[in-house]
Design a protein around this motif. Structure first.
Motif, PDB file in Angstrom:
ATOM      1  N   ASN A 138      -2.961  -2.604  10.134  1.00 13.04           N
ATOM      2  CA  ASN A 138      -2.796  -1.424   9.288  1.00 13.04           C
ATOM      3  C   ASN A 138      -1.310  -1.315   8.947  1.00 13.04           C
ATOM      4  OD1 ASN A 138      -5.527  -0.780   9.672  1.00 13.04           O
ATOM      5  ND2 ASN A 138      -5.066   0.390  11.502  1.00 13.04           N
ATOM      6  N   GLU A 184       1.730   0.241   5.741  1.00 14.96           N
ATOM      7  CA  GLU A 184       2.028   0.943   4.506  1.00 14.96           C
ATOM      8  C   GLU A 184       2.299  -0.068   3.402  1.00 14.96           C
ATOM      9  OE1 GLU A 184       2.200   4.100   3.644  1.00 14.96           O
ATOM     10  OE2 GLU A 184       2.000   5.168   5.562  1.00 14.96           O
ATOM     11  N   MET A 218      -1.586   3.999   3.432  1.00 13.67           N
ATOM     12  CA  MET A 218      -1.928   3.171   4.589  1.00 13.67           C
ATOM     13  C   MET A 218      -3.079   2.225   4.246  1.00 13.67           C
ATOM     14  SD  MET A 218      -1.175   2.271   7.636  1.00 13.67           S
ATOM     15  CE  MET A 218      -0.076   3.577   8.198  1.00 13.67           C
TER      16      MET A 218
END
Length: 217
Positions: A87, A89, A95
């Motif tokens: 995960n 940005e 996200m």
């Protein structure tokens, strides 16, 4: 990691030059390997470019190897599966949850020797096809799927101990590499080819460390 590569090469050279005796068991071997893969150098598994290549550093690695063993040589095939989930940005998306899978299949050649009555060493190299696929989810919807295929290469070194006749338990390491200058983006029914600049290439430089289970027939 450079120290690991140098140690790997040195151990290979020492092992190849100091074998005690050739292997004398069956003419075929089948093995399964399970472990972890560690990315290093300028590896990049993100389809969104080099700015996000630090998002991935490791994942699960598993291999199946089948060999014909004429005398002390190995001739065969290796299949490897690597998967990683992260995960991170990503610009304009918030996200991003992403899964990356690498499938690699390649013919192999190498040597197999008994370095002690129950201890076996195998050293193999190969080159073949690697397939990359990335799937992501962000802002409540699926992102486009990215895929590509390219040439890859590997170098493996393993040691295994004979528990019973024809059955071995071992440990090993592998170096795998390759890169691609293009990607196929698929978004629903729409599909397009993307050329990647040098910095944004999909690039694999990976060291795998594994446990192995091998049968010699």
């Amino acid at each position: 990691m450079k120290r690991f590569i140098l140690l790997f090469a040195l151990l290979s050279a020492v092992s190849l030059s100091s074998f005690a005796q050739p292997a004398s068991e069956g003419k075929f071997s089948l093995s399964a390997e399970l472990g972890t893969g560690q990315l290093f150098g300028n590896s990049n598994l993100s389809p969104y470019g080099a700015s996000y290549r630090g998002a991935y550093d490791k994942g699960f690695s598993g291999s199946i190897k089948a060999f014909w063993v004429p005398d002390d040589w190995l001739v065969g095939l290796k299949y490897n599966f690597f998967t990683a989930s992260e995960n991170y940005e990503a610009g304009g998306m918030g996200m991003l949850a992403e899964d990356v899978n690498l499938n690699y299949i390649a013919p192999q050649v190498g040597l197999r020797r008994m370095v002690a009555p129950r201890l076996c060493m195998e050293y193999t190299i190969g080159a073949g096809y690697m397939h990359y696929r990335a799937e992501g989810f962000a802002n409540g919807k699926e992102r486009p799927t990215y895929s590509t295929g390219f040439l890859g290469a590997n170098m493996d070194l393993g040691f295994s101990y004979r528990l019973y006749k024809g059955f071995y338990l071992g440990v090993g390491a592998s170096l795998t590499g390759g890169n691609s200058s293009s990607l196929t983006e698929k978004d629903g029914d729409l599909e397009r080819e993307m050329d990647l600049e040098k910095w944004n290439r999909i690039r694999v430089l990976r060291a795998d460390f594994h446990l192995s289970f091998k049968a010699v027939l």
